[in-house]
Design an enzyme around this catalytic site. Structure first.
Site, PDB file in Angstrom:
ATOM      1  N   ASP A   2      41.115  44.670  40.584  1.00  0.00           N
ATOM      2  CA  ASP A   2      39.264  44.469  40.461  1.00  0.00           C
ATOM      3  C   ASP A   2      39.196  42.906  40.420  1.00  0.00           C
ATOM      4  OD1 ASP A   2      39.729  46.595  39.763  1.00  0.00           O
ATOM      5  OD2 ASP A   2      39.721  46.907  37.530  1.00  0.00           O
ATOM      6  N   ASP A  42      46.430  40.887  41.086  1.00  0.00           N
ATOM      7  CA  ASP A  42      45.646  42.104  40.366  1.00  0.00           C
ATOM      8  C   ASP A  42      44.731  42.694  41.826  1.00  0.00           C
ATOM      9  OD1 ASP A  42      43.701  43.092  38.296  1.00  0.00           O
ATOM     10  OD2 ASP A  42      42.378  41.004  38.679  1.00  0.00           O
TER      11      ASP A  42
END
Length: 213
Positions: free
Chosen positions: A48, A46
């Site tokens: 963020d 991922d």
């Protein structure tokens, strides 16, 4: 877990929301990369609060401006943004081991996320200072369920889900595990230690704790 506006700085300001981005040359490989035991064929991150300490769609204001060393990017208000401390070294180590690299992000600002990756660099040994985005074999960056992201990664890579290791800061994204993907929850950004924990979890889940002949 409380998320905060995470600026990145090369200077220790004492600000608890600030992390220091280091060049790849200063970060040794995760220990599991050199212990002789099996490794996943695809590692996926991922973005963020996993690779970097901010939400790109709410904290960062375009246009972006690259810096000379490429360790951080500045936005419209001259705020600095970059990876967590170990990330550049981790990405380089993954590629050096011949492991494929992917991103799976549900950000609402996919173009800005790609631009951030295109400006951030992975300096290891001059003059080769590749853009971070060039290290990724697969980029699935758009809103939606992570199961959709992984279905596309599965199709693009041709790899079985069981050969995929995923790092993400949101527990809801464990919904990829029924597919066969191993997910390691990230609490304070990706680090060498977190990578080792994830690799060990993948090995244990798939019975890969012994050296292969």
């Amino acid at each position: 877990m409380v998320k905060r506006h995470g600026r990145t700085s090369n200077v220790d300001t004492g600000d608890a929301t600030t992390t220091t981005t280091l060049p790849a040359s200063e970060i040794p490989p995760p220990s599991t990369f050199n212990d002789g035991l099996p490794l996943p064929k695809l590692i996926v991150f991922d973005l963020d609060y996993t690779l970097w300490p901010f939400w790109v769609d709410t904290h960062v204001n375009s246009p972006l401006k690259p810096t000379k060393d490429g360790l951080v990017v500045r936005d419209r208000y001259n705020e600095s943004y970059g990876f967590y401390t170990d990330v550049a070294g981790i990405l380089v180590s993954i590629k050096e081991k011949g492991i494929e690299l992917g991103a799976a992000s549900r950000t609402g600002a996919p173009d800005l996320a790609r631009e951030m990756l295109s400006y951030l660099r992975l300096p290891s040994s001059p003059p080769d200072v590749p853009k971070a985005i060039s290290a990724f074999d697969y980029l699935e960056i758009y809103p939606g369920s992570k199961t959709t992201h992984f279905a596309k990664l599965h199709k693009s890579s041709g790899l079985p889900y069981e050969e995929m290791l995923f790092f993400d800061d949101e527990s809801r994204n464990k919904n990829v595990e029924p597919l066969g993907v191993t997910m390691k929850l990230v609490n304070d950004g990706v680090s060498r230690n977190v990578i080792d924990q994830g690799v060990k979890k993948w090995r244990e889940r798939h019975g890969r704790t012994k050296k292969e002949d």
